[in-house]
Design an enzyme around this catalytic site. Structure first.
Site, mmCIF file in Angstrom:
data_model
loop_
_atom_site.group_PDB
_atom_site.id
_atom_site.type_symbol
_atom_site.label_atom_id
_atom_site.label_comp_id
_atom_site.label_asym_id
_atom_site.label_seq_id
_atom_site.Cartn_x
_atom_site.Cartn_y
_atom_site.Cartn_z
ATOM 1 N NE ARG A 338 -3.876 2.313 0.993
ATOM 2 C CZ ARG A 338 -4.964 2.626 0.307
ATOM 3 N NH1 ARG A 338 -5.202 2.039 -0.852
ATOM 4 N NH2 ARG A 338 -5.820 3.503 0.774
ATOM 5 C CD GLU A 456 -12.669 -24.246 28.648
ATOM 6 O OE1 GLU A 456 -12.455 -24.579 29.826
ATOM 7 O OE2 GLU A 456 -13.405 -24.900 27.890
#
Length: 704
Positions: A338, A456
């Site tokens: 870019r 978790e």
């Protein structure tokens, strides 16, 4: 590392197509293929290539993933893909015996493709079957081949609607009936419904359900896992007494069916208790290998019964690292191609040439490498622990190893998931507006990484487990008292606790600061400082009349929480420092790997500058400016290597699935083609008659 067979490089590493990225690849200071072989080894690289090429060549795995599918279609497609994976049979038991890391590699490769699919595989095999296998009860081993033949599907049900992190407060009960030698599983009310259970929503036929175990007489022995059938495998209809359903659409991971279940006096055989930590005789007597005469021994048994959660957390660390890898691969390839702005009257330059872009992205590239090494090493530590458990090892070293891994995993998951969360967002913003397009995948990565911060174990709650472990060393006579050692040596530095606290930042020059030994020494001081501060805060609260519970709660925000995080950051820095400075590193790779190690350590440490000054480790302007300059200098030194470093960790284009992150670097061509091929890109809107119909002008005019 063993030498590779002649010609093997060509089959493992097909050359990248020439294009806009070629300029950066030509400027790299190292051979990316040599680094890949050093980090992974030929065996792992071949496994990865097999997995990736199989997925790409199987029509069932053709893109798109979930965006153009309804929820029901995505769930069906994920299940069919899950079923197909068993046919491909990527791993044999002998493979895992030779190299246990292959199971982690398989999961992360599948996750690079689609985390819904990978999660479904993990839950039905690793999580469900590991709970059964580790119990050692051979009667239940019959489930193992049935899972792999898809006769049944499994899940693990711990969390309830009203309780998650506070696992001791789980309310599902299992009362033993000696008359029939059965447990009666029961949900007392809807708040005790099992909730957020992956695989349970549509497909699981069996579940490992955690419930409070009661023996005759009403005595509760704590939380235990039980194998429970929840659906008929032939019809997928619920079995009598079980209400089971799907939770619906989530922010991400919608190919995975998360569900809920309630049990109304469901009877299961006595042998369905997973009895690794305790059992019930046919007559109803509770027996255990652990003493339960004091609270500490009861905690030991409880911790062992939840040992499978450490395995899940270790796995999540690897998942987060995988997400971070994918994000930095996309953002850095984009940044290298870019072009925006440039010197007056000059050509536009790649945005990667800007120091600000390097500062934003390259530390996350270093973090991906450092955390990846930590993830793999912690996984091997876990394998060592589980081998001892299967061998019925009850030695003091085994107990200490379990505590240490629990502490590392409890802080490892927060550090990895938060680092990935911040890194993915930075990568998204660094890609500008193009990063916001769903087709470039950064949004999916962000959404699919997000649950890693909460499931978790909520990250902030989990960090208390690690700080409690460290504070426990003081209470057991650690720093300043008796010897302080651990099997993995993560806390051995605390032997020098008083001496470390007297140390100060004394780096003489910028060149001296470009070494990971500098942040390593600073982190050791920082852990000692926060350990002392946390202990003093707890003592202050207790002396003021606070209960132990209240004292620990009030010591979290500015003491115990940062203590746990910096301890884990220290562990990652130390392991990567030792790895990159080992004699076996090939000479052409030494400087590169040591730069990555130093960048990760200094960048992570820079987030704690205020603490370093507050505690007196640093003083004056020079120390802070020196560390900032070192980070920028390391970014500059690694800038030309960034694309090649990405090439080492990037999956093939089919798996990465991001037009702006493709290996050829043809950024605009790939993005334009993907947009034109999008569903309905050039079609007239199906609701065009609404545009052509006349609005009710009178009512609008009256409002104006």
């Amino acid at each position: 590392m063993a030498p590779t067979p002649e010609g093997s490089e060509d089959t493992l590493f097909p050359d990248f197509p020439r294009g806009p990225l070629q300029a950066y690849r030509a400027r790299a200071s190292f051979n990316w293929k040599e680094l890949a072989l050093f980090l992974e080894g030929e065996d792992i690289l071949r496994l990865k290539k097999t997995i990736f090429s199989t997925l790409e060549n199987d029509p069932l795995f053709a893109h798109p993933r979930g965006h153009d599918l309804s929820l029901e279609q995505y769930r069906e497609l994920t299940f069919r893909r899950h079923k197909r994976l068993f046919e491909h049979n990527f791993l044999h038991p002998s493979d895992l015996q030779q190299n246990p890391l292959k199971s982690l590699v398989l999961v992360n490769c599948l996750g690079m493709y689609d985390w819904s699919l990978a999660s479904k595989v993990i839950l039905s095999t690793s999580v469900f079957l590991s709970a059964i296998y580790n119990s050692g009860f051979e009667r239940l081993f019959e489930y193992i081949p049935k899972v792999f033949s898809m006769e049944i599907s499994g899940c693990l049900a711990l969390t309830e609607l009203s309780h998650g992190s506070d696992t001791k407060a789980i309310r599902t009960t299992a009362h033993y009936d000696p008359a029939t030698e059965e447990f009666i599983l029961h949900s007392p009310d809807f708040e005790a419904a099992k909730f957020w259970v992956g695989n349970m929503g549509k497909t699981a036929t069996h579940a490992v359900v955690f419930a409070q175990l009661y023996t005759p007489g009403g005595q509760c022995h704590g939380l235990f896992p039980f194998v429970v059938q929840i659906r008929d495998p032939k019809t997928l209809l619920p079995v009598p007494g079980v209400m089971v359903g799907d939770m619906g659409r989530k922010i991400g991971l919608n190919g995975l069916d998360n569900g809920f279940a309630m049990f109304h006096k469901v009877r299961i055989p006595r042998q369905n208790l997973l009895n690794q930590t305790g059992d019930v005789t046919p007559e109803g007597t509770y027996v255990t290998h652990f003493k339960v005469k004091c609270l500490q021994d009861d905690r030991q048994r409880f911790g062992a019964s939840l040992g499978s959660l450490s395995a899940s957390r270790v796995c999540i660390v690897g998942m987060c690292v995988t997400n971070l890898k994918l994000a930095v691969c996309i953002a850095l390839r984009f940044s290298a191609t870019r072009r925006q702005f440039g010197p007056a009257e000059g050509e536009e330059i790649p945005v990667l040439e800007y120091q600000l872009q390097q500062w934003r992205l390259l530390p996350y590239l270093a973090a991906a490498y450092a955390l990846d090494h930590f993830s793999k090493s912690l996984f091997l530590d876990l394998m060592q622990l589980q081998q001892g458990l299967r061998g019925d090892d009850r030695s003091s070293r085994q107990v200490e190893l379990g505590r240490e891994i629990h502490a590392l995993a409890s802080a490892g998951k927060p550090l990895a998931s938060w680092t990935a969360q911040r890194g993915i967002q930075e990568c998204r913003e660094a890609c500008g507006g193009h990063g916001y397009l769903a087709m470039n995948r950064l949004g999916d990565l962000r959404n699919e990484n997000d649950p890693n911060c909460t499931y978790e174990g909520d990250n902030n709650v989990l960090l208390q487990q690690t700080s409690n472990y460290l504070l426990g060393l003081l209470e057991r006579g650690g720093p300043g008292g008796t010897r302080c050692e651990s099997p993995l040596k993560s806390v051995n530095f605390l032997e020098a606790y008083p001496a470390i606290l007297r140390q100060r930042f004394e780096v003489a020059s910028l060149q001296d600061c470009l070494d990971s030994a500098v942040p390593l020494a600073a982190y050791e001081w920082l852990v000692c400082y926060l350990l002392r501060e946390s202990q003093q805060k707890l003592n202050q609260e207790r002396k003021s009349g606070s209960s132990d519970f209240a004292a620990r709660s009030r010591a979290q925000a500015y003491c115990c929480r940062p203590l746990a995080l910096v301890f884990l950051e220290l562990t990652v820095v130390r392991r990567f420092h030792e790895y990159t400075h080992q004699p076996g590193v090939p000479p052409p790779l030494q400087a590169l790997l040591r730069r990555l190690s130093a960048l990760y350590g200094l960048w992570s440490l820079s987030q704690h500058t205020a603490l370093l000054y507050r505690g007196g480790y640093c003083s004056g302007e020079r120390a802070g400016k020196l560390m900032e300059s070192a980070v920028l200098e390391l970014c500059a030194q690694l800038k030309d290597d960034a694309v090649a470093l990405v090439d080492v960790i990037a999956p093939p284009d089919f798996i990465l699935d991001s037009p702006i992150g493709r290996a050829d670097g043809e950024l605009y061509r790939n993005l334009w083609a993907a947009v034109l091929q999008g569903s309905g890109a050039l079609e007239r809107a199906s609701w065009w008659p609404e545009f052509a119909s006349k609005p009710v002008v009178g009512s609008l005019r009256s409002q104006l």
